[in-house]
Design a protein around this motif. Structure first.
Motif, mmCIF file in Angstrom:
data_model
loop_
_atom_site.group_PDB
_atom_site.id
_atom_site.type_symbol
_atom_site.label_atom_id
_atom_site.label_comp_id
_atom_site.label_asym_id
_atom_site.label_seq_id
_atom_site.Cartn_x
_atom_site.Cartn_y
_atom_site.Cartn_z
ATOM 1 N N PHE A 161 0.566 -1.298 -0.015
ATOM 2 C CA PHE A 161 0.352 0.136 -0.224
ATOM 3 C C PHE A 161 0.700 1.299 -0.245
ATOM 4 O O PHE A 161 2.391 1.296 0.529
ATOM 5 C CB PHE A 161 -0.711 0.053 1.218
ATOM 6 C CG PHE A 161 -2.095 -0.785 1.329
ATOM 7 C CD1 PHE A 161 -2.957 -1.025 0.574
ATOM 8 C CD2 PHE A 161 -1.030 -2.260 1.897
ATOM 9 C CE1 PHE A 161 -4.532 -1.946 0.531
ATOM 10 C CE2 PHE A 161 -2.547 -3.181 2.304
ATOM 11 C CZ PHE A 161 -3.490 -3.625 1.596
ATOM 12 N N LEU A 162 0.606 2.351 -0.969
ATOM 13 C CA LEU A 162 1.162 3.942 -1.021
ATOM 14 C C LEU A 162 0.573 4.852 -1.275
ATOM 15 O O LEU A 162 -0.755 4.497 -2.144
ATOM 16 C CB LEU A 162 2.060 2.653 -2.754
ATOM 17 C CG LEU A 162 3.631 2.502 -2.813
ATOM 18 C CD1 LEU A 162 3.073 2.117 -4.061
ATOM 19 C CD2 LEU A 162 4.533 3.060 -1.819
ATOM 20 N N ASP A 163 0.401 5.203 0.011
ATOM 21 C CA ASP A 163 0.086 6.929 -0.519
ATOM 22 C C ASP A 163 0.581 7.535 -0.435
ATOM 23 O O ASP A 163 1.870 8.244 0.632
ATOM 24 C CB ASP A 163 -0.834 6.965 1.147
ATOM 25 C CG ASP A 163 -1.302 7.936 1.759
ATOM 26 O OD1 ASP A 163 -2.034 8.936 0.507
ATOM 27 O OD2 ASP A 163 -2.087 8.046 3.082
ATOM 28 N N GLU A 164 0.553 8.540 -1.432
ATOM 29 C CA GLU A 164 0.980 9.756 -2.531
ATOM 30 C C GLU A 164 2.363 9.149 -1.879
ATOM 31 O O GLU A 164 3.850 10.043 -0.986
ATOM 32 C CB GLU A 164 0.415 10.896 -1.349
ATOM 33 C CG GLU A 164 -0.130 11.266 -1.466
ATOM 34 C CD GLU A 164 -0.983 12.268 -2.223
ATOM 35 O OE1 GLU A 164 -0.039 12.078 -4.009
ATOM 36 O OE2 GLU A 164 -1.585 12.347 -3.015
ATOM 37 N N PRO A 165 2.817 8.218 -2.812
ATOM 38 C CA PRO A 165 4.909 7.993 -2.590
ATOM 39 C C PRO A 165 6.089 9.054 -3.084
ATOM 40 O O PRO A 165 6.978 8.576 -2.978
ATOM 41 C CB PRO A 165 5.000 6.521 -2.966
ATOM 42 C CG PRO A 165 4.431 7.268 -4.328
ATOM 43 C CD PRO A 165 2.639 7.533 -3.464
ATOM 44 N N THR A 166 5.038 10.226 -3.477
ATOM 45 C CA THR A 166 6.179 10.810 -3.971
ATOM 46 C C THR A 166 5.808 12.355 -4.009
ATOM 47 O O THR A 166 6.409 13.389 -5.058
ATOM 48 C CB THR A 166 6.612 10.578 -5.757
ATOM 49 O OG1 THR A 166 5.008 11.214 -6.575
ATOM 50 C CG2 THR A 166 6.965 9.446 -5.883
ATOM 51 N N VAL A 167 4.829 12.249 -3.475
ATOM 52 C CA VAL A 167 4.565 14.319 -2.704
ATOM 53 C C VAL A 167 5.829 15.236 -2.129
ATOM 54 O O VAL A 167 6.471 14.191 -2.118
ATOM 55 C CB VAL A 167 3.751 14.043 -1.705
ATOM 56 C CG1 VAL A 167 3.981 13.173 0.124
ATOM 57 C CG2 VAL A 167 2.912 15.297 -1.493
ATOM 58 N N GLY A 168 5.758 15.934 -2.618
ATOM 59 C CA GLY A 168 6.947 16.889 -2.598
ATOM 60 C C GLY A 168 8.246 16.405 -2.563
ATOM 61 O O GLY A 168 9.749 16.641 -2.082
ATOM 62 N N VAL A 169 8.826 15.980 -3.543
ATOM 63 C CA VAL A 169 10.406 15.539 -4.309
ATOM 64 C C VAL A 169 11.271 15.993 -5.208
ATOM 65 O O VAL A 169 9.683 16.238 -6.749
ATOM 66 C CB VAL A 169 9.735 13.862 -4.071
ATOM 67 C CG1 VAL A 169 9.531 12.928 -2.955
ATOM 68 C CG2 VAL A 169 9.733 13.359 -5.119
ATOM 69 N N ASP A 170 11.750 16.194 -5.563
ATOM 70 C CA ASP A 170 12.293 16.638 -6.435
ATOM 71 C C ASP A 170 12.487 15.251 -7.365
ATOM 72 O O ASP A 170 11.622 14.076 -7.152
ATOM 73 C CB ASP A 170 13.778 17.021 -6.187
ATOM 74 C CG ASP A 170 14.858 15.160 -6.244
ATOM 75 O OD1 ASP A 170 15.173 14.612 -6.855
ATOM 76 O OD2 ASP A 170 14.708 14.944 -5.067
ATOM 77 N N LEU A 171 12.487 16.012 -9.042
ATOM 78 C CA LEU A 171 11.895 15.228 -9.851
ATOM 79 C C LEU A 171 13.283 13.735 -10.424
ATOM 80 O O LEU A 171 12.684 12.371 -10.451
ATOM 81 C CB LEU A 171 11.734 15.550 -11.571
ATOM 82 C CG LEU A 171 12.442 15.261 -13.473
ATOM 83 C CD1 LEU A 171 10.102 14.655 -12.643
ATOM 84 C CD2 LEU A 171 12.609 16.011 -14.271
ATOM 85 N N GLN A 172 13.923 13.742 -10.264
ATOM 86 C CA GLN A 172 15.272 13.083 -9.823
ATOM 87 C C GLN A 172 14.869 11.841 -9.088
ATOM 88 O O GLN A 172 15.068 10.324 -9.717
ATOM 89 C CB GLN A 172 16.896 13.399 -9.505
ATOM 90 C CG GLN A 172 17.195 13.899 -10.677
ATOM 91 C CD GLN A 172 17.379 15.896 -10.721
ATOM 92 O OE1 GLN A 172 16.103 16.269 -9.873
ATOM 93 N NE2 GLN A 172 17.357 16.532 -11.733
ATOM 94 N N SER A 173 14.335 12.046 -7.389
ATOM 95 C CA SER A 173 13.745 11.337 -6.606
ATOM 96 C C SER A 173 12.959 10.390 -7.263
ATOM 97 O O SER A 173 12.400 10.047 -6.930
ATOM 98 C CB SER A 173 13.589 11.866 -5.437
ATOM 99 O OG SER A 173 14.166 12.435 -5.220
ATOM 100 N N ARG A 174 11.829 11.578 -8.497
ATOM 101 C CA ARG A 174 10.252 10.411 -8.463
ATOM 102 C C ARG A 174 10.619 10.135 -9.380
ATOM 103 O O ARG A 174 10.076 8.247 -9.333
ATOM 104 C CB ARG A 174 9.646 12.282 -9.013
ATOM 105 C CG ARG A 174 7.817 11.378 -9.413
ATOM 106 C CD ARG A 174 7.481 12.733 -9.575
ATOM 107 N NE ARG A 174 7.881 12.458 -11.513
ATOM 108 C CZ ARG A 174 7.049 11.019 -12.497
ATOM 109 N NH1 ARG A 174 6.057 10.400 -11.449
ATOM 110 N NH2 ARG A 174 7.710 10.892 -14.034
#
Length: 250
Positions: A161-174
């Motif tokens: 289960f993943l809740d907004e796993p890329t919220v607020g991250v930089d493009l490289q991390s995403r």
């Protein structure tokens, strides 16, 4: 015949003191091996639904089975088979990434060589090997997101289960996180995923449920939802189903 990993029938949830049901008369089956997206505006019931699926809160009524088991009698077994990556960081800020992951991995029964190998493997895969002995409080948002993700999959769950796993991250991390999720899915992990990044949902999810006011408004692939609403993009389809009114809540 598909193998159902989640089976929900007539699920309801009303919080104590509330006049309204956060989830009402919701029925849903999710097949094993699906990358399943749950979309909805603020206050739609997404968090409540995910919390019930993870066994964090109890339904008011209805049937909820995970791997054909109810939480009422198989909570420990189910929780050993699932992984949860919350939107909030589930990490100790004054511990290092390595210390956090070794501790959290031990909570799932991992120990010794296997635990250390998995921690080091995932830290390296997600580009954190050089920083593993730095305290979490010194990490950027994108680095914390990646450690948060590792914490949820160290025990290699069959259902994640993943809740907004890329919220607020930089493009490289995403990009690194999205690639990692694709790898997990290709290896057979069933993923249940919520996000407000609809382009990301369209890229990743094989099935999508759009929920609002505690119930499912539409279910299908991205293409099916666009055809159903007569829209060209998933964002347009989403707005056609849920409306354009603001959903501010306090």
């Amino acid at each position: 015949m598909q193998d159902k990993i989640i089976d929900i029938e007539c699920l309801y949830k009303k919080y104590e003191g509330s006049e309204f049901f956060s989830v009402k008369d919701l029925s849903l089956c999710i097949d094993r091996g699906t990358f399943f997206g749950i979309l909805g505006p603020n206050g739609a019931g997404k968090t409540t639904l995910i919390s019930m699926l993870c066994g964090l809160i109890k339904p008011t009524s209805g049937k909820l089975l995970v791997n054909e088991m109810p939480y009422s009698t198989h909570a420990y077994t189910i929780k050993q088979q699932i992984g949860v990556v919350p939107q909030e960081y589930a990490l100790y800020p004054t511990l290092t990434a390595y210390e956090n992951l070794c501790f959290l991995g031990s909570m799932y029964g991992l120990k010794g060589k296997i635990l250390k190998e998995r921690v080091n493997h995932y830290l390296d895969y997600l580009g954190l090997e050089a920083f593993k002995h730095k305290k979490i409080e010194t990490y950027s948002g994108g680095m914390k997101r990646r450690v948060n993700l590792i914490a949820g999959i160290l025990h290699e769950p069959s259902l994640l289960f993943l809740d907004e796993p890329t919220v607020g991250v930089d493009l490289q991390s995403r990009l690194v996180i999205v690639d990692f999720l694709k790898q997990l899915y290709q290896k057979g992990t069933t993923i249940i995923y919520t996000s407000h990044h609809l382009a990301e949902v369209e890229e990743l999810c094989t099935q999508i449920a759009i929920i609002d006011r505690g119930t499912i408004y539409a279910l299908g692939t991205s293409e099916e939802l666009k055809i159903q609403t007569g829209k060209e993009t998933l964002e347009q389809a989403f707005l056609a189903l849920t409306g354009t009114n603001l959903r501010d809540d306090v």
